[in-house]
Design a protein around this motif. Structure first.
Motif, PDB file in Angstrom:
ATOM      1  N   LEU A 184      34.858  41.892  47.357  1.00 34.25           N
ATOM      2  CA  LEU A 184      34.243  40.701  46.767  1.00 34.25           C
ATOM      3  C   LEU A 184      33.185  41.062  45.729  1.00 34.25           C
ATOM      4  O   LEU A 184      33.253  40.625  44.571  1.00 34.25           O
ATOM      5  CB  LEU A 184      33.635  39.844  47.877  1.00 34.25           C
ATOM      6  CG  LEU A 184      32.927  38.561  47.430  1.00 34.25           C
ATOM      7  CD1 LEU A 184      33.900  37.637  46.722  1.00 34.25           C
ATOM      8  CD2 LEU A 184      32.286  37.857  48.620  1.00 34.25           C
ATOM      9  N   LEU A 185      32.198  41.855  46.117  1.00 35.25           N
ATOM     10  CA  LEU A 185      31.105  42.169  45.198  1.00 35.25           C
ATOM     11  C   LEU A 185      31.548  43.139  44.107  1.00 35.25           C
ATOM     12  O   LEU A 185      31.027  43.096  42.990  1.00 35.25           O
ATOM     13  CB  LEU A 185      29.935  42.745  45.985  1.00 35.25           C
ATOM     14  CG  LEU A 185      29.224  41.731  46.889  1.00 35.25           C
ATOM     15  CD1 LEU A 185      28.245  42.422  47.831  1.00 35.25           C
ATOM     16  CD2 LEU A 185      28.501  40.684  46.066  1.00 35.25           C
ATOM     17  N   GLY A 186      32.512  44.020  44.424  1.00 34.45           N
ATOM     18  CA  GLY A 186      33.050  44.874  43.374  1.00 34.45           C
ATOM     19  C   GLY A 186      33.737  44.061  42.290  1.00 34.45           C
ATOM     20  O   GLY A 186      33.580  44.329  41.090  1.00 34.45           O
ATOM     21  N   GLY A 187      34.493  43.039  42.703  1.00 36.20           N
ATOM     22  CA  GLY A 187      35.134  42.165  41.722  1.00 36.20           C
ATOM     23  C   GLY A 187      34.130  41.362  40.917  1.00 36.20           C
ATOM     24  O   GLY A 187      34.284  41.179  39.705  1.00 36.20           O
ATOM     25  N   LEU A 188      33.078  40.870  41.572  1.00 34.85           N
ATOM     26  CA  LEU A 188      32.060  40.099  40.859  1.00 34.85           C
ATOM     27  C   LEU A 188      31.302  40.957  39.851  1.00 34.85           C
ATOM     28  O   LEU A 188      30.833  40.449  38.824  1.00 34.85           O
ATOM     29  CB  LEU A 188      31.079  39.486  41.858  1.00 34.85           C
ATOM     30  CG  LEU A 188      31.614  38.327  42.713  1.00 34.85           C
ATOM     31  CD1 LEU A 188      30.581  37.909  43.741  1.00 34.85           C
ATOM     32  CD2 LEU A 188      31.991  37.142  41.837  1.00 34.85           C
ATOM     33  N   ALA A 189      31.165  42.254  40.123  1.00 32.77           N
ATOM     34  CA  ALA A 189      30.434  43.135  39.208  1.00 32.77           C
ATOM     35  C   ALA A 189      31.116  43.242  37.854  1.00 32.77           C
ATOM     36  O   ALA A 189      30.455  43.515  36.848  1.00 32.77           O
ATOM     37  CB  ALA A 189      30.286  44.526  39.827  1.00 32.77           C
ATOM     38  N   ASP A 190      32.426  43.032  37.803  1.00 35.09           N
ATOM     39  CA  ASP A 190      33.139  43.049  36.527  1.00 35.09           C
ATOM     40  C   ASP A 190      33.012  41.734  35.777  1.00 35.09           C
ATOM     41  O   ASP A 190      33.429  41.643  34.616  1.00 35.09           O
ATOM     42  CB  ASP A 190      34.626  43.356  36.757  1.00 35.09           C
ATOM     43  CG  ASP A 190      34.872  44.833  37.024  1.00 35.09           C
ATOM     44  OD1 ASP A 190      34.090  45.655  36.522  1.00 35.09           O
ATOM     45  OD2 ASP A 190      35.835  45.159  37.746  1.00 35.09           O
ATOM     46  N   LYS A 191      32.452  40.715  36.414  1.00 38.26           N
ATOM     47  CA  LYS A 191      32.287  39.414  35.774  1.00 38.26           C
ATOM     48  C   LYS A 191      30.832  39.052  35.547  1.00 38.26           C
ATOM     49  O   LYS A 191      30.488  38.443  34.538  1.00 38.26           O
ATOM     50  CB  LYS A 191      32.960  38.315  36.619  1.00 38.26           C
ATOM     51  CG  LYS A 191      34.475  38.427  36.667  1.00 38.26           C
ATOM     52  CD  LYS A 191      35.061  38.311  35.268  1.00 38.26           C
ATOM     53  CE  LYS A 191      36.559  38.512  35.245  1.00 38.26           C
ATOM     54  NZ  LYS A 191      37.104  38.485  33.869  1.00 38.26           N
ATOM     55  N   LEU A 192      29.973  39.412  36.478  1.00 42.21           N
ATOM     56  CA  LEU A 192      28.565  39.028  36.386  1.00 42.21           C
ATOM     57  C   LEU A 192      27.659  40.158  35.925  1.00 42.21           C
ATOM     58  O   LEU A 192      26.514  39.900  35.539  1.00 42.21           O
ATOM     59  CB  LEU A 192      28.076  38.511  37.753  1.00 42.21           C
ATOM     60  CG  LEU A 192      28.878  37.366  38.374  1.00 42.21           C
ATOM     61  CD1 LEU A 192      28.276  36.963  39.708  1.00 42.21           C
ATOM     62  CD2 LEU A 192      28.929  36.167  37.433  1.00 42.21           C
ATOM     63  N   THR A 645      36.236  46.370  40.175  1.00 40.44           N
ATOM     64  CA  THR A 645      37.231  45.671  40.996  1.00 40.44           C
ATOM     65  C   THR A 645      38.183  46.660  41.657  1.00 40.44           C
ATOM     66  O   THR A 645      38.429  46.591  42.870  1.00 40.44           O
ATOM     67  CB  THR A 645      38.031  44.677  40.136  1.00 40.44           C
ATOM     68  OG1 THR A 645      37.132  43.746  39.533  1.00 40.44           O
ATOM     69  CG2 THR A 645      39.039  43.923  40.977  1.00 40.44           C
ATOM     70  N   ALA A 646      38.727  47.586  40.871  1.00 43.18           N
ATOM     71  CA  ALA A 646      39.662  48.576  41.422  1.00 43.18           C
ATOM     72  C   ALA A 646      38.979  49.462  42.455  1.00 43.18           C
ATOM     73  O   ALA A 646      39.543  49.740  43.520  1.00 43.18           O
ATOM     74  CB  ALA A 646      40.236  49.424  40.286  1.00 43.18           C
ATOM     75  N   PHE A 647      37.757  49.886  42.158  1.00 40.89           N
ATOM     76  CA  PHE A 647      37.012  50.714  43.113  1.00 40.89           C
ATOM     77  C   PHE A 647      36.767  49.928  44.400  1.00 40.89           C
ATOM     78  O   PHE A 647      36.872  50.466  45.509  1.00 40.89           O
ATOM     79  CB  PHE A 647      35.678  51.155  42.494  1.00 40.89           C
ATOM     80  CG  PHE A 647      35.110  52.400  43.117  1.00 40.89           C
ATOM     81  CD1 PHE A 647      34.750  52.428  44.460  1.00 40.89           C
ATOM     82  CD2 PHE A 647      34.927  53.551  42.369  1.00 40.89           C
ATOM     83  CE1 PHE A 647      34.219  53.567  45.039  1.00 40.89           C
ATOM     84  CE2 PHE A 647      34.397  54.704  42.935  1.00 40.89           C
ATOM     85  CZ  PHE A 647      34.049  54.707  44.283  1.00 40.89           C
ATOM     86  N   GLY A 648      36.439  48.642  44.265  1.00 42.89           N
ATOM     87  CA  GLY A 648      36.204  47.816  45.439  1.00 42.89           C
ATOM     88  C   GLY A 648      37.445  47.653  46.299  1.00 42.89           C
ATOM     89  O   GLY A 648      37.375  47.703  47.534  1.00 42.89           O
ATOM     90  N   ILE A 649      38.594  47.444  45.661  1.00 46.02           N
ATOM     91  CA  ILE A 649      39.848  47.309  46.411  1.00 46.02           C
ATOM     92  C   ILE A 649      40.131  48.584  47.203  1.00 46.02           C
ATOM     93  O   ILE A 649      40.446  48.542  48.403  1.00 46.02           O
ATOM     94  CB  ILE A 649      41.015  47.001  45.449  1.00 46.02           C
ATOM     95  CG1 ILE A 649      40.823  45.642  44.786  1.00 46.02           C
ATOM     96  CG2 ILE A 649      42.348  47.029  46.192  1.00 46.02           C
ATOM     97  CD1 ILE A 649      41.794  45.382  43.656  1.00 46.02           C
ATOM     98  N   LEU A 650      40.036  49.724  46.537  1.00 48.17           N
ATOM     99  CA  LEU A 650      40.353  50.990  47.187  1.00 48.17           C
ATOM    100  C   LEU A 650      39.331  51.337  48.269  1.00 48.17           C
ATOM    101  O   LEU A 650      39.690  51.868  49.324  1.00 48.17           O
ATOM    102  CB  LEU A 650      40.425  52.098  46.140  1.00 48.17           C
ATOM    103  CG  LEU A 650      41.568  51.939  45.128  1.00 48.17           C
ATOM    104  CD1 LEU A 650      41.406  52.906  43.973  1.00 48.17           C
ATOM    105  CD2 LEU A 650      42.911  52.141  45.801  1.00 48.17           C
ATOM    106  N   ASN A 651      38.072  51.024  48.009  1.00 49.22           N
ATOM    107  CA  ASN A 651      37.060  51.294  49.027  1.00 49.22           C
ATOM    108  C   ASN A 651      37.198  50.343  50.212  1.00 49.22           C
ATOM    109  O   ASN A 651      36.932  50.728  51.356  1.00 49.22           O
ATOM    110  CB  ASN A 651      35.661  51.169  48.419  1.00 49.22           C
ATOM    111  CG  ASN A 651      34.589  51.762  49.291  1.00 49.22           C
ATOM    112  OD1 ASN A 651      33.806  51.042  49.907  1.00 49.22           O
ATOM    113  ND2 ASN A 651      34.539  53.086  49.368  1.00 49.22           N
ATOM    114  N   GLY A 652      37.614  49.095  49.951  1.00 46.49           N
ATOM    115  CA  GLY A 652      37.898  48.183  51.050  1.00 46.49           C
ATOM    116  C   GLY A 652      39.041  48.682  51.916  1.00 46.49           C
ATOM    117  O   GLY A 652      38.995  48.591  53.154  1.00 46.49           O
TER     118      GLY A 652
END
Length: 703
Positions: A184-192, A645-652
Motif C-alpha cells: 500500500l505505502l510503496g504504491g502511494l510513494a510513486d503517487k504522493l 510500487t514494484a519494491f513494495g509488491i516484492l517485499n510484501g
C-alpha cells in the motif's frame, strides 16, 4: 540536435548562452539546449542577463505588444510559428493514449541520461551522507520491529495470560501488517512522493508502537502491533527508492549495500536493549490491581526511538528530485539538485563552483487528474473521490509491473524474494526454538522424582522446582508463600492441608485426592487439577492474572543468540558493499544463496546449543549478501514512477514467505530436523539458480 523541434517558437534570447547549456548529441547527454521547445525553469544565472538580446525590448515574456508601440506588419511565417506553438496542447486531447505513452517513454529515456549526468555533477558528499544516516534510522526501525515481539513474548505471555495460539498469532501479526504496508505505502510513494509517504509510514509506526507499550488487553495490543507492522513495512521500499535517486550509477550498488547495515544495527540494538531492560522486573509501576507497566513495556517504548529520530530528521530533508521531474515539477527539482550540488561543493572546500544546469527535461504528463472545486459536494465526498482515484492509480501501477515489458523480471524476482524469505525467516525462528528445545531436554533430564513420601505437620515455605512426586501422602501440612515451578503431584493424598499465597508455573495435580484442604490467595486454578477428587475443600480469593518470577524465567541465551546472529552479518555486509559493483548483482545473489544452501546441510550436525548458535551465525553471514543485492537490483530494474510500487509488491511477497516459513518450520521443532533443513536448502538452490537468469543492472542508469 536530433531531438530539437525546429517548428516550435524560438524565443528572443541570444544564442551566445547556448554554449553554457547542456545538449543531447549522438545519444549521449552533454547538456540541455535552452530553446528546444520544452518547459524552462526560469532561474537564469545572473551573469547571463546582459547577454539577452535587445530585440525583446517592448515585449513581455508572452510576446505581448506594449500599448502604443509600432511593431510593423507581422510576417506570415511569424503567424504560423505562433499557431504551431499553441497547437500541441489542443491536439493532445485527440491523440491516442498509446502515442502519448510512447512520447513519454522517449522523454523518460532522455531524462534518465540527463539526470545521471546531473547527479555526477552534484557529486557524492555531505548531502548523501546526511541522507544516508536519516534513512538508515528508518531502516534500523524496521530491523528492530522484527525482533520486538520475539523478545517480549516470554514476559507478555505471563502478563496477559496468553495461550499457545495467542502467542503464535502475536508473532505472525507483525509480518501480516508489514505485507500490507509494503504494497500500500510503496504504491502511494510513486503517487504522493517518497518523503511524504515515508513520514506517514514512520508516524504510524511510532504512534502505535508508543501506544502498544501502555495497553493492557491482548486484543488491543495485537491490533497496535498490526498497525505498527503496517507502518514500518511501508518504509522499506520507500527508503531504497528514495536513496537510490540521489546516487550516481557508479556509487549506487555500494552505498545501497552500506545502507543495509542499519538493518543489522537494528537487530543488535533490539537484542542489547532486551538484554539490559526486560530482566529488570522492577523497572515499571502498577496502578491498583488492574494496570501493570512491567519492564518489557519499557523495552517496547525504547524500541520506538529509532523511528522517532528518523521522523524528526526527515523533516529537514528534501523530496526526491527524480520523483518531482516525473510529475512535471521542474523548478522544485532544479532547486533541490542545486541544494545538493552547493552542499557537497561547500563540504569539499569549493564553494565557488557554480551549478551549470539551467534546464532539465520533464516527461510528458499523461495522467488524468481530477480536481474537485471547493463548491462541489461535501468535504467527505471530495476526499472520497481523491482517495479512490489515488488507489486506482496505485492499482494501475501494480498491474503495470505485470505487463509484457516487466512480467518476466517481476515473476523471477518474486520467486527469488519468496524462496529467500521462506528459508531465511523460517530458519531464524527455528534456531531459537531448537535451542530452547535442547534446553528443555537438558532441564527434564535433571528432574527429581520422589516416590511414596509421607509428610505431616510440616510447613513448606521455599521453592519446589523440576520435581515429580508420586504416591505421596501429605497430612496437616502448610504451603505458605512459596513457588512451584515445573512440579507434578501424581496419585497423591492431601488431607487437612493449607495453601496460602502460592504461585505456580507449569504445575499440575494428577489423579490426586484432596480432603478438607483450604486454598487461600493462590493461582492453583481448576484446570491444574487433572482427574482429582476434591472433598470438602475450599478455594478463597484466587490470584488474578498470571504470575511468574521474571528474573528467573527470562532466558538470557535467547537474547545472546539474536545478538550474535545480527552481529554475524557484518562481514557479509562489508564484502557485499565492496564487491557489489565489481562482480555484479546477479552473481552476488546466486553465489550467496548457493553458499547459504550449503550451510543448511551442516545443520544436521547441530546437536547442541553451541553448535546451533555457530551454524546460525554462519548462515546469517552468508545470506546477507543476497538480501543486499536483491534490494539493489529491484530498485534498478523498474522506472521511477513504478519503482516503489514494484519494491513494495516484492517485499510484501517476502513477508508472506516469512509467515509461511515461521509456521512451517516451528511445527517441526522436536520432531525432526530433516524437513526444515531440506526445505530451506532446496528453496535456496532453486532461487539462486533462477536469479542467475535475471538481467544485470550495474551499468544501467535509473530509468
Amino acid at each position: 540536435d536530433g531531438y530539437r523541434n525546429t517548428n516550435l517558437y524560438q524565443g528572443g534570447r541570444a544564442a551566445n548562452q547556448v554554449s553554457d547549456d547542456y545538449r543531447y548529441q549522438d545519444g549521449n547527454y552533454e547538456g540541455y539546449a535552452p530553446n528546444d521547445g520544452y518547459y524552462r525553469g526560469g532561474d537564469e544565472p545572473a551573469h547571463e542577463e546582459d547577454a539577452q538580446s535587445d530585440v525583446t525590448e517592448g515585449h513581455d515574456e508572452d510576446d505581448e505588444v506594449y500599448e502604443g508601440e509600432y511593431q510593423g506588419i507581422p510576417h506570415p511565417d511569424d503567424i504560423k510559428e505562433k499557431q504551431k506553438k499553441r497547437s500541441p496542447a489542443v491536439d493532445d486531447e485527440y491523440r491516442d493514449r498509446a502515442d502519448l505513452m510512447a512520447e513519454r517513454m522517449e522523454d523518460e529515456e532522455q531524462l534518465a541520461h540527463q539526470y545521471e549526468n546531473i547527479i555526477e555533477e552534484c557529486g557524492h558528499g555531505r548531502f548523501q551522507w546526511t541522507l544516508f544516516f536519516v534513512l538508515g534510522l528508518a531502516l534500523m526501525a524496521d530491523g528492530v520491529e522484527v525482533f520486538v515481539v520475539g523478545f517480549v513474548l516470554p514476559s507478555a505471555e505471563k502478563d496477559m495470560c496468553l495461550s499457545s495460539s495467542n502467542k503464535g498469532m502475536l508473532g505472525l501479526i507483525v509480518y501480516l501488517g508489514m505485507m500490507v504496508g509494503a504494497v500500500l505505502l510503496g504504491g502511494l510513494a510513486d503517487k504522493l512522493g517518497r518523503k511524504q509517504c515515508l513520514i506517514i509510514s514512520l508516524t504510524i509506526n511510532a504512534a502505535f508502537s508508543f501506544l502498544s507499550s501502555f495497553v493492557q488487553g491482548y486484543g488491543f495490543f495485537l491490533f497496535c502491533r498490526l498497525i505498527c507492522g503496517l507502518g514500518i513495512g511501508g518504509s522499506l521500499p520507500i527508503v531504497f527508492a528514495y536513496f537510490s535517486e540521489f546516487l550516481s550509477r557508479e556509487k549506487r550498488g555500494e552505498h545501497l549495500s552500506w545502507l543495509c547495515m542499519f538493518w543489522m544495527i537494528g537487530g543488535i540494538f533490539a537484542s542489547a536493549m532486551a538484554w539490559s531492560i526486560i530482566p529488570h522486573y522492577g523497572w515499571g509501576f502498577s496502578m491498583g490491581t488492574k494496570y501493570h507497566f512491567h519492564s518489557w513495556r519499557v523495552f517496547v517504548l525504547v524500541c520506538s526511538l529509532p523511528c522517532i529520530a528518523s521522523l524528526v530528521a526527515l523533516k529537514f530533508m528534501p523530496e526526491s528530485p527524480r520523483f518531482l521531474l516525473e510529475i512535471g515539477k521542474h523548478d522544485e527539482a532544479w532547486m533541490i539538485l542545486k541544494q545538493v550540488h552547493d552542499t557537497n561543493m561547500r563540504a569539499k572546500g569549493e564553494p565557488e563552483r557554480v551549478f551549470t544546469v539551467s534546464y532539465i527535461k520533464t516527461p510528458k504528463q499523461v495522467d488524468e487528474f481530477i480536481e474537485i472545486q471547493s463548491s462541489t459536494g461535501t468535504w467527505y465526498q471530495r476526499w472520497l473521490v481523491r482517495i479512490t482515484t489515488t488507489l486506482k492509480q496505485v492499482w494501475d501501477n501494480v498491474l503495470y509491473c505485470l505487463t509484457a515489458q516487466y512480467r518476466m523480471n517481476t515473476l523471477m524476482l518474486a520467486v527469488v524474494w519468496f524462496t529467500m524469505a521462506l528459508s531465511y525467516y523460517g530458519l531464524i525462528v527455528w534456531f531459537p526454538d531448537m535451542i530452547r528445545y535442547f534446553q528443555e531436554e537438558a532441564y527434564e533430564s535433571r528432574v527429581k522424582i520422589f516416590d511414596e513420601e509421607e509428610v505431616s505437620h510440616f510447613t513448606f515455605n521455599f521453592t519446589l522446582e523440576n520435581q515429580i512426586h508420586r504416591n505421596g501422602e501429605y497430612r496437616k501440612d502448610k504451603f505458605i508463600g512459596m513457588k512451584f515451578k515445573e512440579v507434578r503431584f501424581e496419585d497423591s493424598l492431601f488431607e487437612e492441608c493449607y495453601f496460602e499465597d502460592v504461585t505456580s508455573s507449569e504445575t499440575f495435580f494428577e489423579n490426586c485426592t484432596i480432603i478438607s484442604t483450604v486454598f487461600y490467595n493462590t493461582d492453583l486454578y481448576e484446570h491444574k487439577f487433572i482427574n482429582c477428587r476434591l472433598i470438602n475443600s475450599t478455594f478463597l480469593e484466587e490470584k488474578e492474572g498470571c504470575h511468574m518470577d521474571f528474573e528467573e524465567d527470562n532466558d538470557f541465551l535467547i537474547y545472546l543468540v539474536s545478538f550474535l546472529g545480527s552481529l554475524s552479518v557484518l562481514p557479509g555486509n562489508i564484502i557485499s558493499a565492496l564487491l557489489m559493483d565489481k562482480i555484479g548483482r546477479i552473481k552476488m545473489i546466486g553465489g550467496s544463496m548457493l553458499i547459504s544452501a550449503v550451510c543448511c546441510f551442516f545443520l544436521f550436525f547441530g546437536n547442541s546449543e553451541s553448535a546451533m548458535i555457530g551454524w546460525q551465525c554462519l548462515f546469517c553471514g552468508a545470506s546477507i549478501a543476497a538480501w543486499n543485492a536483491l534490494d539493489v537490483i529491484t530498485v534498478e530494474l523498474y522506472p521511477t514512477d513504478k519503482r516503489a510500487t514494484a519494491f513494495g509488491i516484492l517485499n510484501g511477497l517476502c513477508k508472506f514467505g516469512a509467515i509461511l516459513g515461521n509456521s512451517i518450520f516451528s511445527s517441526f521443532v522436536g520432531i525432526t530436523k530433516v524437513v526444515p533443513i531440506l526445505l530451506a536448502s532446496s528453496a535456496l538452490v532453486g532461487g539462486g539458480l533462477l536469479a542467475l537468469r535475471l538481467p544485470e543492472t550495474r551499468d544501467q542508469v535509473l530509468m
